[in-house]
Write a protein that holds these residues in place. Structure first.
Motif, PDB file in Angstrom:
ATOM      1  N   LYS A 181       0.864  -1.179   0.000  1.00  0.00           N
ATOM      2  CA  LYS A 181       0.000   0.000   0.000  1.00  0.00           C
ATOM      3  C   LYS A 181       0.900   1.227   0.000  1.00  0.00           C
ATOM      4  CE  LYS A 181      -3.893  -2.151   2.412  1.00  0.00           C
ATOM      5  NZ  LYS A 181      -4.812  -2.080   3.597  1.00  0.00           N
ATOM      6  N   VAL A 182       0.702   2.092  -1.002  1.00  0.00           N
ATOM      7  CA  VAL A 182       1.623   3.206  -1.184  1.00  0.00           C
ATOM      8  C   VAL A 182       0.850   4.513  -1.387  1.00  0.00           C
ATOM      9  CG1 VAL A 182       3.304   1.663  -2.261  1.00  0.00           C
ATOM     10  CG2 VAL A 182       1.752   3.008  -3.701  1.00  0.00           C
ATOM     11  N   ILE A 183       1.578   5.625  -1.190  1.00  0.00           N
ATOM     12  CA  ILE A 183       1.072   6.957  -1.545  1.00  0.00           C
ATOM     13  C   ILE A 183       1.973   7.471  -2.655  1.00  0.00           C
ATOM     14  CG2 ILE A 183       0.647   9.310  -0.761  1.00  0.00           C
ATOM     15  CD1 ILE A 183       0.249   8.256   2.035  1.00  0.00           C
ATOM     16  N   LEU A 184       1.408   7.664  -3.827  1.00  0.00           N
ATOM     17  CA  LEU A 184       2.200   8.112  -4.967  1.00  0.00           C
ATOM     18  C   LEU A 184       2.513   9.600  -4.837  1.00  0.00           C
ATOM     19  CD1 LEU A 184       0.278   6.300  -7.852  1.00  0.00           C
ATOM     20  CD2 LEU A 184       2.449   5.624  -6.807  1.00  0.00           C
ATOM     21  N   PRO A 185       3.609  10.043  -5.449  1.00  0.00           N
ATOM     22  CA  PRO A 185       3.919  11.483  -5.441  1.00  0.00           C
ATOM     23  C   PRO A 185       2.792  12.263  -6.113  1.00  0.00           C
ATOM     24  CG  PRO A 185       5.808  10.201  -6.198  1.00  0.00           C
ATOM     25  CD  PRO A 185       4.643   9.260  -6.144  1.00  0.00           C
ATOM     26  N   PRO A 186       2.582  13.507  -5.724  1.00  0.00           N
ATOM     27  CA  PRO A 186       1.518  14.308  -6.344  1.00  0.00           C
ATOM     28  C   PRO A 186       1.840  14.607  -7.804  1.00  0.00           C
ATOM     29  CG  PRO A 186       2.885  15.688  -4.949  1.00  0.00           C
ATOM     30  CD  PRO A 186       3.327  14.284  -4.703  1.00  0.00           C
ATOM     31  N   PRO A 187       0.844  14.916  -8.597  1.00  0.00           N
ATOM     32  CA  PRO A 187       1.093  15.260 -10.005  1.00  0.00           C
ATOM     33  C   PRO A 187       2.079  16.418 -10.117  1.00  0.00           C
ATOM     34  CG  PRO A 187      -1.260  14.982  -9.587  1.00  0.00           C
ATOM     35  CD  PRO A 187      -0.588  14.945  -8.256  1.00  0.00           C
TER      36      PRO A 187
ATOM     37  N   SER B 216       5.206  16.238  -9.453  1.00  0.00           N
ATOM     38  CA  SER B 216       6.340  16.066  -8.545  1.00  0.00           C
ATOM     39  C   SER B 216       7.538  15.506  -9.301  1.00  0.00           C
ATOM     40  CB  SER B 216       5.956  15.123  -7.402  1.00  0.00           C
ATOM     41  OG  SER B 216       7.103  14.759  -6.649  1.00  0.00           O
ATOM     42  N   PRO B 217       8.752  15.932  -8.941  1.00  0.00           N
ATOM     43  CA  PRO B 217       9.947  15.371  -9.586  1.00  0.00           C
ATOM     44  C   PRO B 217      10.271  13.969  -9.081  1.00  0.00           C
ATOM     45  CG  PRO B 217      10.588  16.930  -7.886  1.00  0.00           C
ATOM     46  CD  PRO B 217       9.091  17.004  -7.982  1.00  0.00           C
ATOM     47  N   HIS B 218       9.588  13.520  -8.021  1.00  0.00           N
ATOM     48  CA  HIS B 218       9.897  12.220  -7.429  1.00  0.00           C
ATOM     49  C   HIS B 218       9.137  11.104  -8.151  1.00  0.00           C
ATOM     50  CE1 HIS B 218      11.782  14.620  -4.387  1.00  0.00           C
ATOM     51  NE2 HIS B 218      10.638  15.158  -4.012  1.00  0.00           N
ATOM     52  N   THR B 219       9.799   9.980  -8.294  1.00  0.00           N
ATOM     53  CA  THR B 219       9.186   8.841  -8.985  1.00  0.00           C
ATOM     54  C   THR B 219       8.857   7.700  -8.029  1.00  0.00           C
ATOM     55  OG1 THR B 219      11.398   7.957  -9.471  1.00  0.00           O
ATOM     56  CG2 THR B 219      10.374   9.377 -11.144  1.00  0.00           C
ATOM     57  N   PHE B 220       9.426   7.704  -6.841  1.00  0.00           N
ATOM     58  CA  PHE B 220       9.179   6.612  -5.894  1.00  0.00           C
ATOM     59  C   PHE B 220       8.077   7.016  -4.918  1.00  0.00           C
ATOM     60  CE2 PHE B 220      12.726   9.247  -4.547  1.00  0.00           C
ATOM     61  CZ  PHE B 220      12.351   9.651  -3.284  1.00  0.00           C
ATOM     62  N   PRO B 221       7.290   6.062  -4.453  1.00  0.00           N
ATOM     63  CA  PRO B 221       6.184   6.383  -3.552  1.00  0.00           C
ATOM     64  C   PRO B 221       6.588   6.235  -2.084  1.00  0.00           C
ATOM     65  CG  PRO B 221       5.993   4.118  -4.226  1.00  0.00           C
ATOM     66  CD  PRO B 221       7.261   4.640  -4.872  1.00  0.00           C
ATOM     67  N   LEU B 222       5.683   6.635  -1.199  1.00  0.00           N
ATOM     68  CA  LEU B 222       5.791   6.304   0.220  1.00  0.00           C
ATOM     69  C   LEU B 222       5.103   4.960   0.433  1.00  0.00           C
ATOM     70  CD1 LEU B 222       4.823   9.687   1.940  1.00  0.00           C
ATOM     71  CD2 LEU B 222       7.081   8.615   1.981  1.00  0.00           C
ATOM     72  N   ILE B 223       5.801   4.026   1.055  1.00  0.00           N
ATOM     73  CA  ILE B 223       5.224   2.699   1.304  1.00  0.00           C
ATOM     74  C   ILE B 223       4.667   2.691   2.725  1.00  0.00           C
ATOM     75  CG2 ILE B 223       5.666   0.218   1.377  1.00  0.00           C
ATOM     76  CD1 ILE B 223       8.020   0.707  -0.532  1.00  0.00           C
ATOM     77  N   VAL B 224       3.354   2.774   2.853  1.00  0.00           N
ATOM     78  CA  VAL B 224       2.766   2.833   4.189  1.00  0.00           C
ATOM     79  C   VAL B 224       2.484   1.447   4.757  1.00  0.00           C
ATOM     80  CG1 VAL B 224       1.833   5.155   3.909  1.00  0.00           C
ATOM     81  CG2 VAL B 224       0.457   3.192   3.197  1.00  0.00           C
ATOM     82  N   VAL B 225       2.313   0.452   3.884  1.00  0.00           N
ATOM     83  CA  VAL B 225       2.203  -0.943   4.330  1.00  0.00           C
ATOM     84  C   VAL B 225       3.005  -1.800   3.353  1.00  0.00           C
ATOM     85  CG1 VAL B 225       0.687  -2.886   4.855  1.00  0.00           C
ATOM     86  CG2 VAL B 225      -0.121  -0.553   5.264  1.00  0.00           C
TER      87      VAL B 225
END
Length: 687
Positions: free
Chosen positions: A380-386, A388-397
């Motif tokens: 379960k992840v939170i993707l970067p906002p539209p 955003s220069p980031h390509t990796f998400p936050l992994i919350v689970v």
């Protein structure tokens, strides 16, 4: 700062109870500061000191606290410069700006004065301050009915209005060049402000305050603090000191790494080597060695690896034996951390990763309810906002259903913003973590946790380098232990002191004069060791703080312990020279402060010294705006140089103007001491 807290709790004059004193000491971790408090009490409030000390000794006898150090002993903990709790007031530049702003609003309504339009004069011949708004203002009003014909004409009109608004503060105004307005302050105004600093001490600037949570230091349990923790600990503590001085409610948070898979192997080794650890907890003398041994077994022994994984599962499930082992390891780590914090005079409240574990499931559920959480490869992840220069998400689970650093950090920011209701959350972490915090802050804002006034800020910093331009390490390629780093600085300072005394070098002023030390003034034994600790620790902290925090810097004992240039050693010597003058004068300084004696500000060196003293609040304001402590370091170095020039050019002792010049000395000393306190470094009255 510590003295203020203690006196606030004992101002009734009655002897505090044993329980009250013991609880207060424990709650606020005051042991490292006791000597400074006792000295301050004996010196400034003798009528109440006896009662407090009696209460403390009673608590000590009851087992509530350790015996106090001997009164008069030196300490490396920076004592507060002035015991009074002072109300904030406008800085000089803020008062000047307010006058200029009122004049501009009256003449040209709808065209406010920008904050940066008023600045310190670039040269003494241009006055004390400059209003540089006329050129930009003319560009905005040009062609309007009744508008001045040129920038200089605009400045002329502003000058007339400023003269009226600045009565009693502005001595002289002058238009220079195409439209710069040079401003001279009245001597009476400068004398009044400097005398206030002498009598009361420097006051905080008047700023908007709030509740601020500062996350700094954050070492990992079972690992020793090394040079990599130096910058976060020092910068974070200094930021807290600035905020506290300005009246913010500050939460000092130590986000220690006290949870995770590494504890599985540590618990496994503890069970193997000390199977009876629940009944007979072993002393873990070196956690670093213990950790390395566990890691080696984990990499080489499959059976041990299986035991470690099983322990992680049991620990997360709340198994009592695993929790007991975990607490034992955490307690041993805290003892090691405290050795560093005690040396540095740093106080923190531990809220490690484990603290947020109970909140993570509810935080993830709340994030899912907002629609931010998506499935990705079983996680379960939170993707970067539209955009955003980031390509990796936050992994919350994680894919296995577990939680990692991203989960903990989301729970932490939720807790700080929503539960603690902090309006300003500051993370003092190295620059390499910038992308991670950008994602965390963005997720918190998109989840609706923040309020309009909420500030989430990553205070980033560079790395400490060796002479080779790489990360500072030992000759064996390992990270340098922070305790060893600090102890080596003390050893080198002790050697410097002993060598200078053996050579007969004066301690404070090779040229003699007012500041020359008394004949035979030497340090020895415990006094020399205590002085070396003050200077050694100050040298390391100041060398870190004087550089812009975002830059890497080279660690060099030789440079940071130099007696010349912008070093803590030079600053402490400059402070000791003024103290020497005050001591040799034979004047009762406290009695002098109670008279109506005005500081003498006539000689150019007196004028320059006084002007610099009055810029203290401006430096503090600038640090509060951008959280770059090096701004105050630059100010303190300039102040020390102005003090040195004043001592050189203006004789103080045995002169008709002795008392008047002593008042200027007192103002300078109070300002220097407050700078030392804000930077978290100690000082000495004699060397």
């Amino acid at each position: 700062r510590v003295s203020d807290c203690v006196w606030a709790s004992t101002m009734s004059g009655a002897m505090p109870t044993q329980e009250a004193v013991a609880a207060y000491l424990k709650q606020h971790n005051l042991e490292p500061h006791l000597n400074d408090m006792l000295n301050e009490m004996v010196k400034t409030r003798p009528e109440q000191a006896e009662a407090w000390i009696s209460g403390y000794l009673a608590a000590s006898a009851a087992g509530g606290a350790a015996p106090p150090p001997a009164i008069g002993a030196a300490t490396s903990a920076p004592p507060p410069a002035v015991p009074q709790k002072l109300e904030p007031c406008k800085s000089v530049i803020s008062e000047v700006h307010a006058i200029c702003s009122a004049a501009q609003d009256r003449l040209f309504p709808g065209h406010p004065l920008p904050p940066q339009a008023v600045a310190v004069a670039s040269k003494p011949e241009y006055g004390d301050y400059q209003n540089n708004s006329a050129l930009a203002l003319f560009g905005r009003i040009k062609g309007m009915p009744g508008a001045p014909a040129s920038p200089r004409a605009t400045a002329d009109e502003l000058l007339t209005a400023m003269q009226e608004a600045g009565k009693g503060i502005f001595e002289k105004l002058e238009v220079a060049g195409p439209g710069f307005i040079n401003i001279w302050l009245t001597r009476d105004y400068v004398v009044r402000r400097v005398r206030e600093v002498a009598v009361l001490g420097p006051r905080p600037p008047l700023v908007q305050t709030c509740r601020a949570a500062v996350d700094f230091s954050s070492p990992n349990v079972a690992k020793e603090m090394h040079v990599g923790h130096l910058r976060s600990t020092i910068i974070g503590d200094t930021i807290c000191r600035f905020l506290e001085f300005a009246g913010f409610e500050v939460l000092r948070i130590n986000h220690v790494g006290d949870w995770g898979t590494q504890f599985g192997m540590l618990i496994a080794l503890l069970k193997r080597e000390h199977p009876d650890f629940l009944q007979a907890p072993p002393p873990i003398a070196s956690l670093q060695v213990f950790y390395k041994r566990a890691k080696k077994l984990f990499e080489e022994d499959e059976q041990f690896k299986s035991e470690a994984h099983a322990n992680v599962v049991s620990l997360q499930a709340g198994d009592e034996a695993c929790l007991a082992a975990w607490r034992l390891i955490c307690d041993a780590s805290r003892c090691e951390f405290e050795k560093v914090y005690k040396r540095l005079g740093v106080v923190l409240e531990e809220k490690g990763e484990s603290f947020y574990n109970p909140y993570i499931p509810a935080v993830v559920e709340a994030l899912e309810a907002t629609g931010l959480v998506e499935g990705q490869d079983g996680a379960k992840v939170i993707l970067p906002p539209p955009g955003s220069p980031h390509t990796f998400p936050l992994i919350v689970v994680k894919r296995d259903g577990g939680y990692g650093y991203d989960s903990t950090d989301m729970a932490a920011v939720w807790y700080r913003v929503c539960e603690l209701e902090a309006d300003w959350v500051i993370y003092v972490v190295d620059s390499g973590q910038a992308p991670h915090f950008e994602l965390v802050f963005s997720a918190a804002e998109r989840a609706g946790w923040t309020r309009p006034q909420t500030r989430l800020q990553h205070v980033n910093f560079g790395v400490v380098q060796g002479a080779d331009g790489k990360r500072f390490r030992t000759s064996a390629g390992e990270s340098v232990r922070l305790v060893d780093l600090l102890d080596e600085a003390v050893r080198q300072v002790s050697a410097q002191f002993e060598a200078r005394q053996a050579a007969g070098a004066p301690a404070a002023d090779e040229e003699g004069g007012d500041a020359a030390p008394p004949a035979g003034a030497t340090l020895a034994g415990d006094e020399l060791r205590a002085a070396a600790e003050v200077v050694g620790y100050a040298a390391i902290k100041y060398a870190d703080l004087r550089s812009s925090r975002i830059k890497d810097y080279e660690f060099s004992y030789e440079r940071m312990l130099a007696m010349q240039g912008n070093t803590a050693v030079y600053l402490i010597y400059a402070h000791a020279r003024i103290c020497s003058i005050m001591d040799k004068s034979g004047v009762d300084i406290e009695a002098l402060k109670r008279t109506d004696t005005q500081p003498l500000i006539e000689h150019p060196s007196e004028v320059a010294f006084a002007a610099c003293i009055l810029r203290f609040q401006e430096a503090v304001e600038e640090v509060l705006q951008n959280l770059y402590p090096n701004v105050l370091c630059e100010y303190l170095y300039e102040l020390a140089n102005k003090a040195t020039a004043f001592i050189r050019d203006c004789r103080v002792i045995n002169r008709p103007e002795t008392n008047a010049r002593l008042m200027l000395c007192i103002a300078g000393i109070n300002t220097m001491r407050k700078c030392f306190d804000l930077l978290g470094i100690g000082y000495l009255d004699r060397l």
